[in-house]
Design a protein around this motif. Sequence first.
Motif, PDB file in Angstrom:
ATOM      1  N   PHE A  69     -19.302  -6.391   8.356  1.00 46.85           N
ATOM      2  CA  PHE A  69     -20.039  -6.482   9.612  1.00 46.85           C
ATOM      3  C   PHE A  69     -21.231  -7.395   9.374  1.00 46.85           C
ATOM      4  CE2 PHE A  69     -23.268  -4.893  12.624  1.00 46.85           C
ATOM      5  CZ  PHE A  69     -22.570  -5.088  13.796  1.00 46.85           C
ATOM      6  N   ARG A  70     -21.320  -8.457  10.153  1.00 45.74           N
ATOM      7  CA  ARG A  70     -22.430  -9.406  10.001  1.00 45.74           C
ATOM      8  C   ARG A  70     -23.695  -8.837  10.619  1.00 45.74           C
ATOM      9  NH1 ARG A  70     -18.846 -13.067  12.511  1.00 45.74           N
ATOM     10  NH2 ARG A  70     -20.438 -13.228  14.107  1.00 45.74           N
ATOM     11  N   CYS A  71     -24.765  -8.855   9.896  1.00 44.03           N
ATOM     12  CA  CYS A  71     -26.040  -8.300  10.366  1.00 44.03           C
ATOM     13  C   CYS A  71     -26.594  -9.047  11.575  1.00 44.03           C
ATOM     14  CB  CYS A  71     -27.068  -8.305   9.243  1.00 44.03           C
ATOM     15  SG  CYS A  71     -26.687  -7.126   7.939  1.00 44.03           S
ATOM     16  N   ASN A  72     -26.283 -10.324  11.704  1.00 44.57           N
ATOM     17  CA  ASN A  72     -26.853 -11.081  12.815  1.00 44.57           C
ATOM     18  C   ASN A  72     -26.198 -10.767  14.157  1.00 44.57           C
ATOM     19  OD1 ASN A  72     -24.463 -12.410  12.223  1.00 44.57           O
ATOM     20  ND2 ASN A  72     -25.304 -14.434  12.566  1.00 44.57           N
ATOM     21  N   VAL A  73     -25.121  -9.968  14.189  1.00 43.06           N
ATOM     22  CA  VAL A  73     -24.527  -9.560  15.460  1.00 43.06           C
ATOM     23  C   VAL A  73     -24.846  -8.101  15.784  1.00 43.06           C
ATOM     24  CG1 VAL A  73     -22.656 -11.246  15.369  1.00 43.06           C
ATOM     25  CG2 VAL A  73     -22.294  -8.950  14.464  1.00 43.06           C
ATOM     26  N   CYS A  74     -25.697  -7.484  14.983  1.00 43.58           N
ATOM     27  CA  CYS A  74     -26.058  -6.093  15.202  1.00 43.58           C
ATOM     28  C   CYS A  74     -27.186  -5.999  16.227  1.00 43.58           C
ATOM     29  CB  CYS A  74     -26.508  -5.450  13.888  1.00 43.58           C
ATOM     30  SG  CYS A  74     -26.932  -3.709  14.049  1.00 43.58           S
ATOM     31  N   LYS A  75     -27.111  -5.002  17.097  1.00 40.70           N
ATOM     32  CA  LYS A  75     -28.148  -4.788  18.103  1.00 40.70           C
ATOM     33  C   LYS A  75     -29.507  -4.502  17.480  1.00 40.70           C
ATOM     34  CE  LYS A  75     -25.056  -2.728  21.487  1.00 40.70           C
ATOM     35  NZ  LYS A  75     -24.722  -1.492  22.208  1.00 40.70           N
ATOM     36  N   SER A  76     -29.525  -3.928  16.291  1.00 37.94           N
ATOM     37  CA  SER A  76     -30.781  -3.527  15.647  1.00 37.94           C
ATOM     38  C   SER A  76     -31.234  -4.490  14.565  1.00 37.94           C
ATOM     39  CB  SER A  76     -30.615  -2.137  15.029  1.00 37.94           C
ATOM     40  OG  SER A  76     -30.273  -1.218  16.017  1.00 37.94           O
TER      41      SER A  76
ATOM     42  N   GLN B 240     -11.433   5.622   9.358  1.00 39.94           N
ATOM     43  CA  GLN B 240     -11.240   4.286   9.934  1.00 39.94           C
ATOM     44  C   GLN B 240     -11.698   4.254  11.387  1.00 39.94           C
ATOM     45  OE1 GLN B 240      -7.055   3.737   9.255  1.00 39.94           O
ATOM     46  NE2 GLN B 240      -7.399   2.382   7.512  1.00 39.94           N
ATOM     47  N   ASN B 241     -11.389   5.306  12.137  1.00 38.53           N
ATOM     48  CA  ASN B 241     -11.819   5.368  13.538  1.00 38.53           C
ATOM     49  C   ASN B 241     -13.335   5.398  13.650  1.00 38.53           C
ATOM     50  OD1 ASN B 241      -9.207   5.329  14.488  1.00 38.53           O
ATOM     51  ND2 ASN B 241      -9.046   7.558  14.617  1.00 38.53           N
ATOM     52  N   VAL B 242     -13.996   6.159  12.786  1.00 35.80           N
ATOM     53  CA  VAL B 242     -15.458   6.243  12.810  1.00 35.80           C
ATOM     54  C   VAL B 242     -16.072   4.891  12.443  1.00 35.80           C
ATOM     55  CG1 VAL B 242     -17.479   7.312  11.732  1.00 35.80           C
ATOM     56  CG2 VAL B 242     -15.532   8.724  12.401  1.00 35.80           C
ATOM     57  N   ILE B 243     -15.512   4.220  11.446  1.00 30.65           N
ATOM     58  CA  ILE B 243     -16.021   2.906  11.034  1.00 30.65           C
ATOM     59  C   ILE B 243     -15.852   1.892  12.163  1.00 30.65           C
ATOM     60  CG2 ILE B 243     -15.612   0.953   9.482  1.00 30.65           C
ATOM     61  CD1 ILE B 243     -14.912   3.092   7.324  1.00 30.65           C
ATOM     62  N   ASN B 244     -14.673   1.852  12.759  1.00 31.68           N
ATOM     63  CA  ASN B 244     -14.442   0.907  13.859  1.00 31.68           C
ATOM     64  C   ASN B 244     -15.340   1.201  15.051  1.00 31.68           C
ATOM     65  OD1 ASN B 244     -12.489  -0.525  12.464  1.00 31.68           O
ATOM     66  ND2 ASN B 244     -10.835   0.782  13.184  1.00 31.68           N
ATOM     67  N   ARG B 245     -15.559   2.474  15.355  1.00 29.59           N
ATOM     68  CA  ARG B 245     -16.445   2.859  16.456  1.00 29.59           C
ATOM     69  C   ARG B 245     -17.883   2.444  16.146  1.00 29.59           C
ATOM     70  NH1 ARG B 245     -16.387   8.380  16.458  1.00 29.59           N
ATOM     71  NH2 ARG B 245     -14.190   8.282  16.959  1.00 29.59           N
ATOM     72  N   ALA B 246     -18.316   2.629  14.907  1.00 31.61           N
ATOM     73  CA  ALA B 246     -19.677   2.234  14.521  1.00 31.61           C
ATOM     74  C   ALA B 246     -19.877   0.735  14.694  1.00 31.61           C
ATOM     75  CB  ALA B 246     -19.941   2.636  13.073  1.00 31.61           C
ATOM     76  N   ILE B 247     -18.891  -0.037  14.292  1.00 31.67           N
ATOM     77  CA  ILE B 247     -18.988  -1.493  14.427  1.00 31.67           C
ATOM     78  C   ILE B 247     -19.007  -1.889  15.897  1.00 31.67           C
ATOM     79  CG2 ILE B 247     -17.724  -3.649  14.032  1.00 31.67           C
ATOM     80  CD1 ILE B 247     -16.905  -2.455  11.295  1.00 31.67           C
ATOM     81  N   ARG B 248     -18.154  -1.292  16.710  1.00 24.25           N
ATOM     82  CA  ARG B 248     -18.135  -1.612  18.145  1.00 24.25           C
ATOM     83  C   ARG B 248     -19.454  -1.248  18.817  1.00 24.25           C
ATOM     84  NH1 ARG B 248     -13.114   0.889  18.158  1.00 24.25           N
ATOM     85  NH2 ARG B 248     -13.990   2.661  19.285  1.00 24.25           N
ATOM     86  N   LYS B 249     -20.006  -0.096  18.478  1.00 26.73           N
ATOM     87  CA  LYS B 249     -21.246   0.360  19.120  1.00 26.73           C
ATOM     88  C   LYS B 249     -22.450  -0.487  18.733  1.00 26.73           C
ATOM     89  CE  LYS B 249     -22.130   4.548  19.915  1.00 26.73           C
ATOM     90  NZ  LYS B 249     -22.259   5.912  20.294  1.00 26.73           N
ATOM     91  N   ARG B 250     -22.489  -1.008  17.522  1.00 26.66           N
ATOM     92  CA  ARG B 250     -23.647  -1.758  17.053  1.00 26.66           C
ATOM     93  C   ARG B 250     -23.571  -3.239  17.396  1.00 26.66           C
ATOM     94  NH1 ARG B 250     -26.986   1.172  17.622  1.00 26.66           N
ATOM     95  NH2 ARG B 250     -28.206  -0.660  17.258  1.00 26.66           N
ATOM     96  N   CYS B 251     -22.421  -3.727  17.805  1.00 30.39           N
ATOM     97  CA  CYS B 251     -22.219  -5.157  18.017  1.00 30.39           C
ATOM     98  C   CYS B 251     -22.879  -5.617  19.308  1.00 30.39           C
ATOM     99  CB  CYS B 251     -20.724  -5.442  18.050  1.00 30.39           C
ATOM    100  SG  CYS B 251     -20.351  -7.184  17.963  1.00 30.39           S
ATOM    101  N   ILE B 252     -23.572  -6.746  19.250  1.00 34.79           N
ATOM    102  CA  ILE B 252     -24.213  -7.332  20.428  1.00 34.79           C
ATOM    103  C   ILE B 252     -23.158  -7.691  21.475  1.00 34.79           C
ATOM    104  CG2 ILE B 252     -25.470  -9.337  21.298  1.00 34.79           C
ATOM    105  CD1 ILE B 252     -26.993  -9.351  18.630  1.00 34.79           C
ATOM    106  N   ASN B 253     -22.111  -8.342  21.047  1.00 34.41           N
ATOM    107  CA  ASN B 253     -21.026  -8.743  21.925  1.00 34.41           C
ATOM    108  C   ASN B 253     -19.857  -7.797  21.661  1.00 34.41           C
ATOM    109  OD1 ASN B 253     -19.065  -9.936  23.425  1.00 34.41           O
ATOM    110  ND2 ASN B 253     -19.095 -11.891  22.347  1.00 34.41           N
ATOM    111  N   ARG B 254     -19.628  -6.861  22.525  1.00 30.32           N
ATOM    112  CA  ARG B 254     -18.624  -5.821  22.287  1.00 30.32           C
ATOM    113  C   ARG B 254     -17.201  -6.338  22.288  1.00 30.32           C
ATOM    114  NH1 ARG B 254     -20.062  -0.051  24.686  1.00 30.32           N
ATOM    115  NH2 ARG B 254     -21.557   0.434  23.092  1.00 30.32           N
ATOM    116  N   SER B 255     -16.985  -7.570  22.681  1.00 24.29           N
ATOM    117  CA  SER B 255     -15.631  -8.123  22.729  1.00 24.29           C
ATOM    118  C   SER B 255     -15.167  -8.613  21.358  1.00 24.29           C
ATOM    119  CB  SER B 255     -15.551  -9.260  23.734  1.00 24.29           C
ATOM    120  OG  SER B 255     -16.361 -10.328  23.310  1.00 24.29           O
ATOM    121  N   MET B 256     -16.020  -8.535  20.341  1.00 21.81           N
ATOM    122  CA  MET B 256     -15.655  -9.030  19.007  1.00 21.81           C
ATOM    123  C   MET B 256     -14.687  -8.106  18.333  1.00 21.81           C
ATOM    124  SD  MET B 256     -19.208 -10.465  17.588  1.00 21.81           S
ATOM    125  CE  MET B 256     -18.480 -11.332  16.243  1.00 21.81           C
TER     126      MET B 256
END
Length: 86
Positions: A18-25, A70-86
């Motif tokens: 997960f790239r830090c520059n696409v994280c909401k935080s 795997q579901n928790v990891i994928n959900r964490a990535i989706r929730k933190r991503c600036i652009n949710r379509s990634m």
Amino acid sequence: MFIDRKLKITLDNQDYFFRCNVCKSSNDCMNGAKCKIVEYLSERLPDVCFVFDTDVPNVIVPSDDITRAQNVINRAIRKRCINRSM
């Protein structure tokens, strides 16, 4: 903000990045101690280990239930991503 930094999540010898520059935080985080993905995973999965490295911080997720992890990891990535379509 860490432009080129990636967070590596290791589960059962499979790596997720997960790239830090696409994280909401990314503006608030500035170091591994405040990483929101690590916080999210730690709350939902037992025995999550965070290894802070200046090149690639690593989150190690030991789990008996690989599918749930795997579901928790994928959900964490989706929730933190600036652009949710990634």
